[in-house]
Write a protein that holds these residues in place. Structure first.
Motif, PDB file in Angstrom:
ATOM      1  N   TRP A 192       0.832  -1.210   0.000  1.00 39.18           N
ATOM      2  CA  TRP A 192       0.000   0.000   0.000  1.00 39.18           C
ATOM      3  C   TRP A 192       0.863   1.256   0.000  1.00 39.18           C
ATOM      4  CZ3 TRP A 192      -0.167   4.046   3.467  1.00 39.18           C
ATOM      5  CH2 TRP A 192      -1.203   4.974   3.270  1.00 39.18           C
ATOM      6  N   GLY A 193       1.895   1.274   0.829  1.00 34.47           N
ATOM      7  CA  GLY A 193       2.758   2.445   0.905  1.00 34.47           C
ATOM      8  C   GLY A 193       3.470   2.709  -0.409  1.00 34.47           C
ATOM      9  N   ARG A 194       3.950   1.641  -1.051  1.00 34.27           N
ATOM     10  CA  ARG A 194       4.607   1.814  -2.358  1.00 34.27           C
ATOM     11  C   ARG A 194       3.648   2.430  -3.368  1.00 34.27           C
ATOM     12  NH1 ARG A 194       4.006  -1.295  -6.450  1.00 34.27           N
ATOM     13  NH2 ARG A 194       3.310  -3.059  -5.176  1.00 34.27           N
ATOM     14  N   GLU A 195       2.408   1.935  -3.400  1.00 37.60           N
ATOM     15  CA  GLU A 195       1.431   2.466  -4.362  1.00 37.60           C
ATOM     16  C   GLU A 195       1.067   3.915  -4.044  1.00 37.60           C
ATOM     17  OE1 GLU A 195      -1.783  -0.288  -4.144  1.00 37.60           O
ATOM     18  OE2 GLU A 195      -0.632  -1.922  -5.077  1.00 37.60           O
ATOM     19  N   ALA A 196       0.931   4.242  -2.761  1.00 32.27           N
ATOM     20  CA  ALA A 196       0.604   5.622  -2.391  1.00 32.27           C
ATOM     21  C   ALA A 196       1.742   6.566  -2.768  1.00 32.27           C
ATOM     22  CB  ALA A 196       0.309   5.707  -0.899  1.00 32.27           C
ATOM     23  N   LEU A 197       2.971   6.135  -2.589  1.00 35.99           N
ATOM     24  CA  LEU A 197       4.109   6.958  -2.971  1.00 35.99           C
ATOM     25  C   LEU A 197       4.182   7.124  -4.483  1.00 35.99           C
ATOM     26  CD1 LEU A 197       6.648   5.464  -0.443  1.00 35.99           C
ATOM     27  CD2 LEU A 197       6.066   7.896  -0.574  1.00 35.99           C
ATOM     28  N   GLU A 198       3.927   6.049  -5.211  1.00 38.84           N
ATOM     29  CA  GLU A 198       3.946   6.139  -6.675  1.00 38.84           C
ATOM     30  C   GLU A 198       2.884   7.108  -7.175  1.00 38.84           C
ATOM     31  OE1 GLU A 198       3.519   2.168  -8.114  1.00 38.84           O
ATOM     32  OE2 GLU A 198       5.647   1.670  -7.824  1.00 38.84           O
ATOM     33  N   ALA A 199       1.725   7.094  -6.515  1.00 32.76           N
ATOM     34  CA  ALA A 199       0.631   7.986  -6.903  1.00 32.76           C
ATOM     35  C   ALA A 199       0.794   9.389  -6.350  1.00 32.76           C
ATOM     36  CB  ALA A 199      -0.700   7.398  -6.438  1.00 32.76           C
ATOM     37  N   ARG A 200       1.810   9.596  -5.512  1.00 37.14           N
ATOM     38  CA  ARG A 200       2.029  10.880  -4.828  1.00 37.14           C
ATOM     39  C   ARG A 200       0.774  11.299  -4.064  1.00 37.14           C
ATOM     40  NH1 ARG A 200       5.426  14.050  -9.627  1.00 37.14           N
ATOM     41  NH2 ARG A 200       7.266  12.702  -9.513  1.00 37.14           N
ATOM     42  N   ASP A 244      12.793   3.782  -5.264  1.00 35.08           N
ATOM     43  CA  ASP A 244      12.783   2.844  -4.157  1.00 35.08           C
ATOM     44  C   ASP A 244      14.112   2.081  -4.235  1.00 35.08           C
ATOM     45  OD1 ASP A 244      10.165   3.785  -4.335  1.00 35.08           O
ATOM     46  OD2 ASP A 244       9.367   1.964  -3.441  1.00 35.08           O
ATOM     47  N   VAL A 245      15.084   2.534  -3.471  1.00 36.27           N
ATOM     48  CA  VAL A 245      16.447   2.024  -3.613  1.00 36.27           C
ATOM     49  C   VAL A 245      16.580   0.644  -2.994  1.00 36.27           C
ATOM     50  CG1 VAL A 245      18.876   2.524  -3.125  1.00 36.27           C
ATOM     51  CG2 VAL A 245      17.284   4.398  -3.586  1.00 36.27           C
ATOM     52  N   ILE A 246      15.912   0.416  -1.873  1.00 42.27           N
ATOM     53  CA  ILE A 246      15.963  -0.869  -1.177  1.00 42.27           C
ATOM     54  C   ILE A 246      14.533  -1.294  -0.891  1.00 42.27           C
ATOM     55  CG2 ILE A 246      16.714  -2.083   0.921  1.00 42.27           C
ATOM     56  CD1 ILE A 246      19.028  -0.068   1.118  1.00 42.27           C
ATOM     57  N   ASP A 247      14.243  -2.556  -1.129  1.00 39.76           N
ATOM     58  CA  ASP A 247      12.939  -3.086  -0.733  1.00 39.76           C
ATOM     59  C   ASP A 247      13.146  -4.473  -0.145  1.00 39.76           C
ATOM     60  OD1 ASP A 247      13.415  -4.661  -2.953  1.00 39.76           O
ATOM     61  OD2 ASP A 247      11.815  -3.784  -4.173  1.00 39.76           O
ATOM     62  N   LYS A 255      11.813  -3.202   4.719  1.00 47.53           N
ATOM     63  CA  LYS A 255      12.983  -2.324   4.767  1.00 47.53           C
ATOM     64  C   LYS A 255      13.000  -1.323   3.603  1.00 47.53           C
ATOM     65  CE  LYS A 255      16.201  -5.575   2.498  1.00 47.53           C
ATOM     66  NZ  LYS A 255      17.529  -6.203   2.589  1.00 47.53           N
ATOM     67  N   ARG A 256      11.815  -1.021   3.062  1.00 44.85           N
ATOM     68  CA  ARG A 256      11.719  -0.093   1.936  1.00 44.85           C
ATOM     69  C   ARG A 256      12.414   1.222   2.291  1.00 44.85           C
ATOM     70  NH1 ARG A 256       9.194  -0.492  -2.509  1.00 44.85           N
ATOM     71  NH2 ARG A 256       8.015  -2.297  -1.707  1.00 44.85           N
TER      72      ARG A 256
END
Length: 261
Positions: A192-200, A244-247, A255-256
Motif C-alpha cells: 500500500w505504501g509503495r502504491e501511495a508513494l507512486e501515486a504521490r 525505491d532504492v531498497i525493498d 525495509k523499503r
C-alpha cells in the motif's frame, strides 16, 4: 572570487535496522552501494525514530558518545564507534530556518547519535568524515513533520543530505507470532505504501493509520513511519523523482528505503 554552489542533495528515507543489521549478508552492501551513488554531502542532517523531544532539539555539535538505546544484545554491539565531526554551522542554519518560521528550537549539546542514526551511517559513510547533526522529532503528527521538512528543504541546496531514518513497517510484538515468515500485515502495508508513494497521494500517507490496510498493526506506534514525512516535506511533498532504492523484508519488517531527487 567565484563561489561555486553546492550540488543539490537528494532527500532520503531509510529503514535503519537494529544493531545486528551489520551482520546481515545483504543489507549493509545495499546501503553502501546507495551511498556510493550519491553526491558527496557537505553535511548530513538525521531525523531518527528514536529521538522524540519537544521543543525540537539539536543534538551534539561536538564530539559526544553514541547513544546505545537498546538492551539485551551481545557486547560487541556496544563497542561500535562512529566519531563523525559535529556540524555547528548546520545547527545554526537549522535554528534560522525553523526559529524564523516560529518553530521553537533547543540545544542538547551532550546528546550523541542514536542507533537510528549511526547504524545506517556506519554502512553508508564508514570513514565518519562528514559532519552529522541529529535533530529530534518534536511531534509524531505527520502534517507538522511535513511542515518541518518543507522548512528544512533549502539545506539541500547547501549540500546537506537530509535523512529520515525509521522503518517502513515496525511491530516487534506481532513479529513474535509470525514464525519467521513475513506477516501479512507487513506485506500489505508495504504494498500500500509503495502504491501511495507512486501515486504521490500525500493525503493518504498523512492519514495512513485509517486509510492503509493493517496500518495499526504495521505501526502500533507511529514513530518509525513519522520520519518519512520530514523527507516528504523536504522533497516538495514527494513531488520530485523518487526511487525505491531498497525493498524486501528483514526479520519480517519492510525495509523499503527511498530517495527523492
Amino acid at each position: 572570487m567565484t563561489v561555486v554552489p553546492a550540488e543539490r542533495m537528494p532527500a532520503l528515507y531509510l529503514s535503519h535496522g537494529a544493531p545486528p543489521l551489520a551482520d546481515d549478508p545483504v543489507w549493509p552492501g545495499q546501503l553502501a552501494a546507495w551511498a556510493a551513488g550519491l553526491p558527496r554531502p557537505k553535511a548530513i542532517l538525521m531525523v531518527s525514530a528514536h529521538w522524540e523531544e519537544a521543543p525540537l532539539a539539536l543534538g551534539a555539535t561536538a564530539a559526544a558518545p553514541l547513544v546505545y538505546d537498546f538492551r539485551g544484545f551481545p557486547e560487541h554491539y556496544y563497542q561500535v564507534r562512529y566519531e563523525a565531526p559535529g556540524a555547528p554551522r548546520l545547527a545554526d542554519s537549522v535554528r534560522k530556518l525553523l526559529g524564523g518560521a516560529g518553530t521553537p528550537v533547543q540545544d542538547v549539546p551532550d546528546r550523541g547519535l542514536d542507533h537510528g542514526a549511526y547504524v545506517p551511517l556506519v554502512e553508508m559513510f564508514p570513514d565518519a568524515d562528514i559532519p552529522v547533526l541529529q535533530i529530534s522529532m518534536p511531534t509524531l503528527d505527520p502534517q507538522k513533520l511535513l511542515g518541518i521538512g518543507r522548512r528544512l528543504a533549502p539545506l539541500r541546496d547547501e549540500g546537506v543530505l537530509i535523512v529520515g531514518s525509521g522503518f517502513f513497517t515496525h511491530n516487534l510484538a506481532a513479529l513474535r507470532h509470525a514464525g519467521g515468515q513475513v506477516p501479512g500485515w507487513s506485506a500489505e502495508f508495504d504494498a500500500w505504501g509503495r502504491e501511495a508513494l507512486e501515486a504521490r497521494d500525500i493525503d493518504a500517507l498523512l492519514d495512513f493509520e485509517r486509510r492503509s490496510p493493517a496500518g495499526r498493526l504495521a505501526h502500533p506506534r507511529t514513530e518509525h513511519f513519522a520520519p518519512l514525512f520530514v523527507t516528504l516535506g523536504a522533497s516538495g511533498d514527494g513531488a520530485e523523482e523518487r526511487r525505491d532504492v531498497i525493498d524486501g523484508f528483514w526479520m519480517g519488517l519492510a525495509k523499503r528505503s527511498l530517495q527523492f531527487g
